[in-house]
Design a protein around this motif. Sequence first.
Motif, short mmCIF file in Angstrom:
data_model
loop_
_atom_site.label_atom_id
_atom_site.label_comp_id
_atom_site.label_asym_id
_atom_site.label_seq_id
_atom_site.Cartn_x
_atom_site.Cartn_y
_atom_site.Cartn_z
N LEU A 121 0.82 -1.21 0.00
CA LEU A 121 0.00 0.00 0.00
C LEU A 121 0.85 1.26 0.00
N ALA A 122 1.97 1.24 0.70
CA ALA A 122 2.85 2.42 0.71
C ALA A 122 3.29 2.76 -0.70
N ALA A 123 3.70 1.75 -1.46
CA ALA A 123 4.14 1.99 -2.84
C ALA A 123 2.99 2.44 -3.72
N LEU A 124 1.86 1.80 -3.61
CA LEU A 124 0.73 2.15 -4.47
C LEU A 124 0.25 3.57 -4.18
N ARG A 125 0.18 3.95 -2.93
CA ARG A 125 -0.25 5.31 -2.60
C ARG A 125 0.74 6.33 -3.15
N PHE A 126 2.03 6.02 -3.07
CA PHE A 126 3.04 6.94 -3.57
C PHE A 126 2.93 7.10 -5.08
N PHE A 127 2.82 6.00 -5.82
CA PHE A 127 2.76 6.10 -7.28
C PHE A 127 1.42 6.65 -7.76
N ALA A 128 0.39 6.50 -6.97
CA ALA A 128 -0.91 7.03 -7.37
C ALA A 128 -0.97 8.55 -7.24
N SER A 129 -0.29 9.11 -6.22
CA SER A 129 -0.47 10.54 -5.99
C SER A 129 0.81 11.30 -5.65
#
Length: 225
Positions: A121-129
């Motif tokens: 989730l940390a990576a996905l949140r970073f790449f999403a926004s």
Amino acid sequence: MFLGVNRLVGCCAVLCCLGTDPLLRGTDRESPNPAPQTLSKIDKDLLDDISRRSFRYFLEQTDPRTGLVFDRALTNGKPVEDRLSHRRVASIAATGFGLTAFCIAADHRWIGREMARERVLAALRFFASGAAQEHGWFYHFMDGATGARVWHSEVSSIDTAWLLAGILSVRACFQGEQEIADLATAIYNRVDFPWMMEGSQISFAHGWTPEKGFLRTGGILTANS
């Protein structure tokens, strides 16, 4: 001595292949329906040990806030301290490998599923926004802690592809996790594939930089690859 993540992944793939008996004993005169082969217990234990040790790279060399995986580390596990070149430098390809590695680790119970979920989730949140992107494509090298572009690197077609492979892997792995599914889908759907093809009908550009535009040097990734 440096341990680069691409070399690490490549070596593990070779070792896994060499662990299968048919590849070690292959011949041009093999029967069309060879008997199934199985690994011995010692081979299975060896591969499990190599796999666990390889995963430790991604466990130890990932920034917990951004989810970015450092491009290299010293073989003793310590971060590279070369301030002028490699300190804290992460790559999006390594991050894609890392996302897949966390899926494998959770499946093999090397770490708890909740820990894997939080790292993903940390990576996905970073790449999403949080990550700089151009038409959905990401810069090849970033500061692992801040996500800032490093070395005037390119917005990379192939390295974004490795990242997306990891993102789609975690979406499949963590089925039922709505936030993971939503973030992964949003990141993938944002990618403007025709833009990176730059008007071509058959190939993608190698990359793009704000200074030079599209890059055709260094090879191309064909649309049929």
